[in-house]
Scaffold this active site. Structure first.
Site, PDB file in Angstrom:
ATOM      1  N   GLY A 159      -3.622 -10.873  -6.687  1.00  0.00           N
ATOM      2  CA  GLY A 159      -2.322 -11.131  -5.873  1.00  0.00           C
ATOM      3  C   GLY A 159      -2.638 -11.922  -4.581  1.00  0.00           C
ATOM      4  O   GLY A 159      -1.842 -11.995  -3.759  1.00  0.00           O
ATOM      5  N   LYS A 179      -7.479 -14.110   2.810  1.00  0.00           N
ATOM      6  CA  LYS A 179      -6.593 -14.567   3.809  1.00  0.00           C
ATOM      7  C   LYS A 179      -6.050 -13.399   4.641  1.00  0.00           C
ATOM      8  O   LYS A 179      -5.532 -13.321   5.949  1.00  0.00           O
ATOM      9  CB  LYS A 179      -5.802 -15.445   3.341  1.00  0.00           C
ATOM     10  CG  LYS A 179      -4.851 -14.996   2.556  1.00  0.00           C
ATOM     11  CD  LYS A 179      -3.637 -15.859   2.120  1.00  0.00           C
ATOM     12  CE  LYS A 179      -2.778 -15.437   0.703  1.00  0.00           C
ATOM     13  NZ  LYS A 179      -1.816 -16.438   0.222  1.00  0.00           N
ATOM     14  N   TYR A 216      10.005 -13.587 -16.286  1.00  0.00           N
ATOM     15  CA  TYR A 216       9.655 -14.367 -15.161  1.00  0.00           C
ATOM     16  C   TYR A 216      10.830 -15.006 -14.636  1.00  0.00           C
ATOM     17  O   TYR A 216      11.344 -15.931 -15.096  1.00  0.00           O
ATOM     18  CB  TYR A 216       8.630 -15.265 -15.230  1.00  0.00           C
ATOM     19  CG  TYR A 216       7.213 -14.626 -15.523  1.00  0.00           C
ATOM     20  CD1 TYR A 216       7.066 -13.392 -15.422  1.00  0.00           C
ATOM     21  CD2 TYR A 216       6.042 -15.401 -15.878  1.00  0.00           C
ATOM     22  CE1 TYR A 216       5.866 -12.620 -15.829  1.00  0.00           C
ATOM     23  CE2 TYR A 216       4.773 -14.786 -16.313  1.00  0.00           C
ATOM     24  CZ  TYR A 216       4.435 -13.296 -15.997  1.00  0.00           C
ATOM     25  OH  TYR A 216       3.642 -12.692 -16.409  1.00  0.00           O
TER      26      TYR A 216
HETATM   27  N1  LIG Z   1       0.730  -9.599 -18.414  1.00  0.00           N
HETATM   28  C1  LIG Z   1       1.070  -9.201 -17.135  1.00  0.00           C
HETATM   29  O1  LIG Z   1       1.469  -7.894 -16.992  1.00  0.00           O
HETATM   30  C2  LIG Z   1       1.022  -9.963 -15.872  1.00  0.00           C
HETATM   31  C3  LIG Z   1       1.147  -9.538 -14.759  1.00  0.00           C
HETATM   32  C4  LIG Z   1       0.729 -10.271 -13.518  1.00  0.00           C
HETATM   33  C5  LIG Z   1       0.549 -11.721 -13.779  1.00  0.00           C
HETATM   34  N2  LIG Z   1       0.329 -12.335 -15.121  1.00  0.00           N
HETATM   35  C6  LIG Z   1       0.009 -13.616 -15.381  1.00  0.00           C
HETATM   36  O2  LIG Z   1      -1.232 -13.919 -14.647  1.00  0.00           O
HETATM   37  C7  LIG Z   1      -0.969 -14.980 -13.644  1.00  0.00           C
HETATM   38  C8  LIG Z   1      -1.746 -14.994 -12.640  1.00  0.00           C
HETATM   39  O3  LIG Z   1      -1.277 -13.868 -11.929  1.00  0.00           O
HETATM   40  P1  LIG Z   1      -1.376 -13.867 -10.110  1.00  0.00           P
HETATM   41  O4  LIG Z   1      -0.304 -14.815  -9.728  1.00  0.00           O
HETATM   42  O5  LIG Z   1      -1.031 -12.248  -9.989  1.00  0.00           O
HETATM   43  O6  LIG Z   1      -2.680 -14.147 -10.041  1.00  0.00           O
HETATM   44  P2  LIG Z   1      -3.599 -14.072  -8.503  1.00  0.00           P
HETATM   45  O7  LIG Z   1      -4.747 -15.345  -8.610  1.00  0.00           O
HETATM   46  O8  LIG Z   1      -3.977 -12.722  -8.380  1.00  0.00           O
HETATM   47  O9  LIG Z   1      -2.819 -14.160  -7.419  1.00  0.00           O
HETATM   48  C9  LIG Z   1      -2.248 -15.733  -7.206  1.00  0.00           C
HETATM   49  C10 LIG Z   1      -1.604 -15.630  -5.821  1.00  0.00           C
HETATM   50  O10 LIG Z   1      -2.861 -15.546  -4.795  1.00  0.00           O
HETATM   51  C11 LIG Z   1      -2.275 -16.697  -3.976  1.00  0.00           C
HETATM   52  N3  LIG Z   1      -3.510 -17.675  -4.003  1.00  0.00           N
HETATM   53  C12 LIG Z   1      -3.813 -18.083  -4.960  1.00  0.00           C
HETATM   54  N4  LIG Z   1      -4.867 -19.140  -4.668  1.00  0.00           N
HETATM   55  C13 LIG Z   1      -5.098 -19.084  -3.337  1.00  0.00           C
HETATM   56  C14 LIG Z   1      -5.793 -19.762  -2.450  1.00  0.00           C
HETATM   57  N5  LIG Z   1      -6.872 -20.552  -2.828  1.00  0.00           N
HETATM   58  N6  LIG Z   1      -5.638 -19.519  -1.089  1.00  0.00           N
HETATM   59  C15 LIG Z   1      -4.659 -18.407  -0.708  1.00  0.00           C
HETATM   60  N7  LIG Z   1      -3.856 -17.863  -1.468  1.00  0.00           N
HETATM   61  C16 LIG Z   1      -4.042 -18.002  -2.881  1.00  0.00           C
HETATM   62  C17 LIG Z   1      -1.098 -17.234  -4.061  1.00  0.00           C
HETATM   63  O11 LIG Z   1       0.069 -16.383  -3.830  1.00  0.00           O
HETATM   64  P3  LIG Z   1       0.256 -16.340  -2.191  1.00  0.00           P
HETATM   65  O12 LIG Z   1       0.380 -17.967  -1.539  1.00  0.00           O
HETATM   66  O13 LIG Z   1       1.885 -16.030  -2.097  1.00  0.00           O
HETATM   67  O14 LIG Z   1      -0.461 -15.256  -1.271  1.00  0.00           O
HETATM   68  C18 LIG Z   1      -0.776 -17.214  -5.659  1.00  0.00           C
HETATM   69  O15 LIG Z   1       0.488 -17.148  -6.037  1.00  0.00           O
HETATM   70  C19 LIG Z   1       0.611 -14.944 -13.740  1.00  0.00           C
HETATM   71  O16 LIG Z   1       1.036 -16.247 -13.384  1.00  0.00           O
HETATM   72  C20 LIG Z   1       1.092 -14.561 -14.897  1.00  0.00           C
HETATM   73  O17 LIG Z   1       1.213 -15.649 -15.962  1.00  0.00           O
HETATM   74  C21 LIG Z   1       0.660 -11.332 -16.200  1.00  0.00           C
END
Ligand SMILES: NC(=O)c1ccc[n+]([C@@H]2O[C@H](COP(=O)([O-])OP(=O)(O)OC[C@H]3O[C@@H](n4cnc5c(N)ncnc54)[C@H](OP(=O)(O)O)[C@@H]3O)[C@@H](O)[C@H]2O)c1
Length: 348
Positions: free
Chosen positions: A217, A223, A59
């Site tokens: 994501g 939104k 990351y």
């Molecule tokens: N093992 C793997 O291969 C793998 C892959 C991916 C992730 N992960 C882990 O999983 C964690 C979470 O993944 P993710 O970040 O993809 O999760 P997610 O919950 O699907 O997406 C999070 C993103 O959604 C948006 N968001 C979140 N809450 C919001 C709200 N209330 N209103 C508007 N937009 C909102 C933000 O991005 P924007 O504001 O930019 O839209 C935020 O960065 C990562 O940090 C990592 O630790 C693991």
């Protein structure tokens, strides 16, 4: 539910919160959080009572681990958090030893992570991705040796085929050595593929599910709109990992979002909270990863713990997002047992 409603991670003694903090946004240029906002996000998660912090060596080229290590030291909470990081993706183009799941790279990757995280051990060490070449036996022996040496406490598997987890768990059980305690996979209302093979495998192997991208994501926050995908500032409006065949903007997903919005209005919470509440309610899920670019986003996600979905609302969401008929259905079971309903161990 509260963040302090602790549970074990799968069949292990590792105690985790129902929501884990994902730090993929820490240090990420473009779609990530600034260092100061990252500090606030981690602080707010700890203040709310959360105990799992997930990062990876890959990351932001290691910057996420550095920030996590720094913030944990600032808060003086190393003993009370479950520090979780990953190995497997390459950190250096042209050098095959800088990636993959072979013993040479695992040892090198762990040394790098420990340094960046300012710690002597990792609580939960993840194989980030199946590398398609290293034998399961080699990975199991290497990770087991690391548990025995105390450099890691537990390990889990991410982004791998179900057969791989099943084989590793079976070998570990037969040899009475440490095996994987959790699996980390994409899981949300628009990505339910793990239910077919990975969930039964995890149940059988005693592994807790840790879903990633539960908001797809940002798609499930509601939104984005069909008419203008670029309007909100967000990860999916620019170049992002969910493009081409992985795009979240499909007609099926818009229909799921429409239903999610309706249920959200019914319960008086945001679509993001309801999407997370659905994930939290799924069988086998130990701890769900939440990611945030801003502090209000994290606060919104944490409030998912306050959402109560009725069986009928869960069924409505299940129906619209169904991954399709499963050959191994209740109907098939009835046929097998002559019309008698039989509940098995893996149903719970
Ligand atoms: N093992 C793997 O291969 C793998 C892959 C991916 C992730 N992960 C882990 O999983 C964690 C979470 O993944 P993710 O970040 O993809 O999760 P997610 O919950 O699907 O997406 C999070 C993103 O959604 C948006 N968001 C979140 N809450 C919001 C709200 N209330 N209103 C508007 N937009 C909102 C933000 O991005 P924007 O504001 O930019 O839209 C935020 O960065 C990562 O940090 C990592 O630790 C693991």
């Amino acid at each position: 539910m509260k963040l302090t409603d602790h549970r074990t991670l799968g069949r292990s003694g590792l105690i985790v919160s129902p929501l884990a903090l994902g730090t993929m946004t820490f240090g990420a240029a473009g779609w990530g959080a600034t260092d100061e906002v990252s500090r606030q996000i981690l602080g707010a998660y700890l203040d709310a009572g959360g105990n799992v912090i997930d990062t990876a060596d890959v990351y932001s080229g290691g910057r996420s681990e550095e920030l996590v290590g720094q913030f944990i030291a600032e808060h003086g909470v190393r003993d009370r958090v479950v520090l979780s990081t990953k190995f497997g993706f390459s950190a250096q183009r042209g050098n095959p030893h800088a990636g993959g799941n072979g013993r040479k790279h695992i040892h090198a990757a762990l040394e790098g992570s420990l340094k960046r995280l300012q710690t002597e051990y990792v609580d939960l060490y993840w194989l980030h991705v199946y590398d398609m070449v290293t034998p399961v036996e080699e990975v199991l022996q290497t990770l087991g040796d690391l548990v025995r040496s105390g450099r890691i406490r537990y390990f889990g598997l991410s982004d791998m085929p179900a057969w791989y987890a099943t084989k590793m768990a079976a070998l570990a059980q037969a040899d009475r050595v440490p095996g994987p305690v959790a699996v980390q996979l994409e899981y949300s209302l628009v990505a339910r593929q793990l239910e077919a093979e990975h969930r039964p495998s995890a149940r059988d192997g005693g592994q807790g599910l840790m879903p990633w991208s539960p908001l797809a994501g940002g798609f499930l926050t509601g939104k984005y709109s069909r008419d203008d995908l670029t309007r909100p500032q967000g990860r999916l409006s620019g170049s992002n990992p969910f493009q081409g065949p992985f795009t979240k903007f499909t007609e099926r997903n818009w229909q799921i979002l429409d239903t999610l919005r309706t249920v959200a209005v019914e319960v008086g919470h945001s679509p993001a909270r309801v999407a997370l509440a659905w994930t939290l309610a799924q069988p086998g899920v130990s701890s769900t990863l939440v990611g945030a670019r801003t502090l209000p986003q994290l606060q919104d996600s944490l409030a998912a713990l306050d959402v109560h979905l009725t069986p009928s609302q869960l069924e409505t969401l299940d129906r619209v997002s169904s991954p399709g008929p499963d050959f191994f259905s209740a109907g098939l079971r009835q046929a097998v047992f002559g019309g008698v309903s039989v509940e098995g161990w893996t149903d719970a």
